[in-house]
Design a protein around this motif. Structure first.
Motif, PDB file in Angstrom:
ATOM      1  N   SER A  32       0.729  -1.140  -0.051  1.00 55.92           N
ATOM      2  CA  SER A  32       0.009  -0.095  -0.054  1.00 55.92           C
ATOM      3  C   SER A  32       0.840   1.351  -0.040  1.00 55.92           C
ATOM      4  O   SER A  32       0.348   2.090  -0.550  1.00 55.92           O
ATOM      5  N   THR A 104      -4.992   7.794   9.091  1.00 52.56           N
ATOM      6  CA  THR A 104      -4.842   6.533   8.664  1.00 52.56           C
ATOM      7  C   THR A 104      -4.092   5.603  10.021  1.00 52.56           C
ATOM      8  O   THR A 104      -4.228   4.226  10.128  1.00 52.56           O
TER       9      THR A 104
ATOM     10  N   PHE B  97      -8.367   7.996   5.293  1.00 53.23           N
ATOM     11  CA  PHE B  97      -7.828   6.707   4.630  1.00 53.23           C
ATOM     12  C   PHE B  97      -6.918   7.102   3.494  1.00 53.23           C
ATOM     13  O   PHE B  97      -6.557   8.101   3.254  1.00 53.23           O
ATOM     14  N   TYR B  98      -6.210   6.187   2.805  1.00 52.61           N
ATOM     15  CA  TYR B  98      -5.713   6.158   1.624  1.00 52.61           C
ATOM     16  C   TYR B  98      -6.587   6.595   0.536  1.00 52.61           C
ATOM     17  O   TYR B  98      -7.397   5.792   0.000  1.00 52.61           O
ATOM     18  N   THR B 106      -9.940  -0.822   0.101  1.00 56.59           N
ATOM     19  CA  THR B 106      -9.659  -0.237   1.613  1.00 56.59           C
ATOM     20  C   THR B 106     -10.121  -1.460   2.603  1.00 56.59           C
ATOM     21  O   THR B 106      -9.303  -1.837   3.370  1.00 56.59           O
ATOM     22  N   GLN B 157     -14.745  -0.677   7.526  1.00 53.52           N
ATOM     23  CA  GLN B 157     -13.161  -0.967   7.976  1.00 53.52           C
ATOM     24  C   GLN B 157     -13.225  -1.460   9.413  1.00 53.52           C
ATOM     25  O   GLN B 157     -12.322  -2.363   9.764  1.00 53.52           O
TER      26      GLN B 157
END
Lengths: 309, 289, 262
Positions: A32, A104, B97-98, B106, B157
């Motif tokens: 990632s 995150t 998040f990404y 995700t 998530q």
């Protein structure tokens, strides 16, 4: 209606045992990180790289074949070095702050992921990106070098044939040009570039675990880069022990012990000049790089394990 | 006699002092001797103004911050141990998040971090995308999600590994009423499935709608705690709602109250809320279109 | 403070590891230098000669690239015929990369041939006095020789540099013993037969009889290999040596000495 869980508050579901160390988790974080960094348009540099090489390779000025091929190799390795150093320092410096900013980091560390695996995964992701980029650049460079080398050989052969040279003379000239052109030994130089970048990335990750800002990490990272190239001088001075004062001794000791000797990984020049990196040297340099990576990661773990997020 | 079940969450006499730079010995007391226990399957709301210590308490529970004193447990395990994280899912405040990952990617990412297998992640992700109503946006990158969608994928998530405890920090902050209602409905659904939910918010009305127990925190101290109904009941007042009451009926009621010596506090029309009004219009709009 | 404590632990780990790795790294660096694989960190003396960016680049491991850049500048400066600048640039490239043979070779070429040719042929009499002209030609020839000699201290087994120096001693600054010496070294390094013959031809120009004998042995050996190895200059010098060494007539070569050109 979709359900989320079949468990009641008391009945414990059967769960797989927790693994203290999981390559799967590390790989997940690494891949990632790789895609996160790759999407930052770093690969546009590859276009610049190809243009630079084409200019360097086809200057068409009156230089000898050794000089022409040397310039092409120098520009290629210089670009590869610059790219990998910048990616190692800057690319790594932004990772943890970016995850903190996007929250995150909290979602990752609230999962059963030990902090050291997070760090290792992040570093591995950066190294994957640097490695893949270097492979691509190496392939492009080798292709252009091979092409230019063959053009120069053809040029030399036509001169020789006009002078009535023998087959042996032609073979000898071909061998001479090939010695300065594409050969397997050049890969040793690419590998040494990777090793230096890997050490810098580990250092950058360590700095980012306690740095107050990304800029701090980047500035200190580049400072260490330059000091590290002169560290060998401090080390030699320290080992000789000829100090004129206590302050001088302290500064020399600090420089020699704390800073990495990055000059050890500067093996490109010899390769460009036509020598191959001896196998024993390459092995030892790899070992020292591995040592630096382990030390910096260990130090980063100590800082990050207790870091308040 | 049956034993009381193990608490889902035990926060025992936790304090947290953040050291101040250049001021040795002095620090910022963010959390002051807080103890909270949550039963399994309970929805617990921690409310307080900004800077009162809600997020700090949550982060201590999640092992993101170490307490200066005291400790915390999740289903009997020290919450700072990595293996206790199998039991908990966390949705932080304003998560991003990404951005380069899609919704499904995700969930796969977090599933792999929890050690789940490919097939298990696939099935669970589908289930959760249905639950949070994001099937339509599963392949869209999170960079293109709205605030409400981000919160919902965030919930997904947090639930990917079937945790028994869910920790939510300001789950509806910045979300529009429709999205907010969806999130609240999800939380209620989770409660029905006996998942313990620990949330903190400064949106008091929303907490009132979904929590079983509430703790009120001010300047790092838990000033009040208890079941919602008990906390918000005005002890000495009673409410009676009448439909289609004529003026004569109302006069009789007033007379009865006066005869008994009870105080009549107020008489009037009950109010709906702006939110209900908004939702009624939104539902009607969807129906017409 | 916890975080300060952790940072100190990290520093301690790095320092302890630093103490352990010092001798290991010193040994490895010595090994690399011993193999003449590359130079060390650039001397502070270079700082004065390079621009800041060039010095920083050289320090950062881009030494070869900086040298290549200067080499290109050398080529561009040649067009301007700025021999002083050319000399300075040549000094820089050879200092940065003393083990690149070509840099010494080209530096010598620019000085001993390009510069001298310029002063001999391109500067009219009206612009320069004869004495000055001769002095400049001599000076640049010496600079050319100096580059090659210095280069040979770094690359003692460079056939190219020995050959270049031999040619200088043959044509620019005639010195048959020196020319012979370097042609012989060039032959030992490269193994080209023409170089051995060139060695022999220079020995012929010397005054010592033992050198003539050596020259004769070499040229006769080539002559005996057959028609393809016989050159006009080889035959000419053999005839001269046969006279000097009183070679018995039955052993002399059958060819007549070539008629000297008028």
């Amino acid at each position: 209606m979709a359900t989320t869980s079949d468990t009641s508050g008391d009945a414990l579901p059967a769960r797989a045992g927790h693994k203290a160390f999981s390559l799967g988790r590390i790989w997940t974080i690494a891949t990632s990180t790789l895609t996160q960094l790759a999407r930052m348009k770093v690969f546009y540099f590859l276009v610049v790289f190809v243009i630079l090489l084409c200019i360097a390779g086809f200057l068409f000025i009156e230089l000898s074949y050794e000089q022409e091929l040397k310039i092409l190799k120098d520009v290629a390795f210089g670009s590869m070095s610059l790219f990998s150093i910048i990616l190692a320092i800057v690319g790594t410096a932004i990772l943890i702050p970016r995850d903190v900013e996007d929250r995150t980091l909290y979602t990752i560390l609230s999962k059963p992921v030990p902090r050291y695996e997070y760090l290792i995964g992040k570093l591995l992701g950066v190294l994957l990106l640097i490695g893949i980029s270097l492979l691509v650049m190496d392939a492009i460079f080798t292709g252009i070098l091979y092409l230019r080398q063959n053009m120069l050989i053809a040029e030399q052969i036509s001169f020789l044939q006009a002078d009535g040279a023998t087959e042996a003379d032609i073979a000898s000239v071909r061998a001479l040009v090939e010695e300065h052109g594409a050969r397997w030994g050049l890969q040793g130089a690419v590998f040494s570039i990777f090793l230096k970048a890997a050490v810098l990335a580990s250092l950058s990750l360590l700095l980012s675990t306690f740095a107050t800002s990304t800029l701090f990490t980047i500035v200190v990272g580049f400072a260490v880069f330059f000091i590290g190239h002169g560290q060998g001088l401090a080390r030699d001075y320290f080992l000789k022990g000829a100090f004129t004062g206590p302050i001088e001794k302290l500064v020399t000791v600090a420089l020699a012990i704390v800073f990495p000797d990055l000059q050890l990984f500067s093996l490109v020049d010899g390769v460009v000049s036509g020598d191959d990196i001896p196998g024993g040297v390459l092995l030892k340099v790899t070992g020292i790089a591995a040592l630096y990576i382990v030390i910096y990661n260990l130090a980063a773990h100590f800082v990050f394990a207790e870091k308040e997020l | 006699m049956s034993e009381s079940p193990q608490p889902a969450v035990s926060i025992d006499h936790v304090s947290k002092v953040f050291p101040l730079p250049f001021k040795k010995g002095k620090g910022l007391l963010a959390v002051d001797d807080i103890s909270i226990h949550m039963a399994p399957g309970e929805v617990y709301g921690l409310i307080g103004p900004n800077g009162s210590g809600k997020s700090t308490t949550m982060k201590i529970l999640l092992g993101l911050i170490a307490p200066t004193e005291g400790g915390s447990q999740i289903f009997g395990k020290d919450s700072h141990r990595v293996d206790s994280k199998h039991e908990v899912g966390f949705l932080p405040e304003n998560p991003y998040f990404y951005k380069h990952l899609s919704g499904i990617e995700t969930l796969r990412f977090y599933g792999r971090l929890c050690g789940m297998g490919k097939a298990e992640i696939r099935d669970r992700a589908e289930e959760l995308l249905d639950l949070v109503e994001l099937q339509g946006a599963r392949d869209r990158r999170l960079g293109g999600y709205s605030k409400g969608m981000l919160q919902r994928i965030g919930l997904a998530q947090a639930l990917i590994h079937r945790p028994r405890l869910l920790v939510l920090d300001e789950p509806t902050a910045g979300v529009d009423p429709v999205g907010s209602r969806k999130i609240r409905d999800l939380i209620l659904k989770l409660r029905d499935e006996k998942i313990t939910v620990f949330l903190c918010s400064h949106l008091l009305e929303q907490v009132q709608e979904i929590c079983d127990r509430v703790g009120i925190i001010f300047r790092g101290q838990l000033v009040r705690e208890g079941f919602l109904e008990e906390l918000i009941s005005v002890e000495d007042q009673t409410e009676i709602l009448l439909r289609d009451a004529t003026p004569e009926v109302l006069d009789k009621v007033r007379a009865l109250i006066a005869a008994e010596g009870t105080d009549l506090v107020s008489v009037g029309k009950p109010k709906t809320t702006l939110e209900r009004l908004f939702l009624e219009h939104a539902a009607a709009d969807r129906k017409n279109n | 403070m916890r975080s300060r404590k952790q940072i100190l632990i990290a520093l301690a780990i790095i320092s302890v590891a630093g103490i352990i790795r010092l001798p290991v790294e010193a040994k490895l660096e010595a090994e690399i230098r011993g193999l003449h694989f590359r130079e060390g960190a650039p001397d502070l003396a270079l700082r004065d000669q390079l621009s800041q960016m060039q010095f920083v680049a050289a320090l950062g491991g881009f030494r070869s690239l900086v040298a290549s850049g200067l080499d290109i500048r050398t080529y561009l400066t040649l067009a301007d015929k700025d021999w002083g600048e050319l000399e300075a640039l040549s000094n820089l490239t050879t200092t940065l990369q003393p083990r690149v043979e070509k840099y010494w070779d080209m530096a010598s070429w620019h000085m001993a041939f390009n510069a001298t040719s310029h002063y001999q042929n391109n500067v009219p009499d009206s612009e320069i006095r004869l004495a000055i002209r001769n002095q400049l030609v001599s000076s640049y020839t010496d600079k050319g020789k100096a580059f090659l000699k210095k280069g040979l201290t770094y690359l003692p087994d460079s056939g190219e540099l020995h050959l270049a120096l031999a040619n200088l001693y043959r044509s620019k600054d005639p010195n048959p013993p020196e020319a012979a010496k370097h042609f012989r070294r060039a032959f030992e390094c490269k193994g080209n037969p023409p170089l051995e013959r060139a060695y022999a031809h220079e020995l012929v120009k010397c005054s010592e009889p033992e050198r003539w004998q050596t020259a004769y042995d070499i040229l006769k050996r080539y002559y005996d290999q057959g028609e393809r190895s016989r050159t006009p200059s080889g035959i000419r010098d053999l005839k001269v040596l046969e006279e000097r060494l009183n070679i018995p007539f039955p052993l002399r070569i059958r060819e007549q000495a070539p008629t000297p050109r008028r």
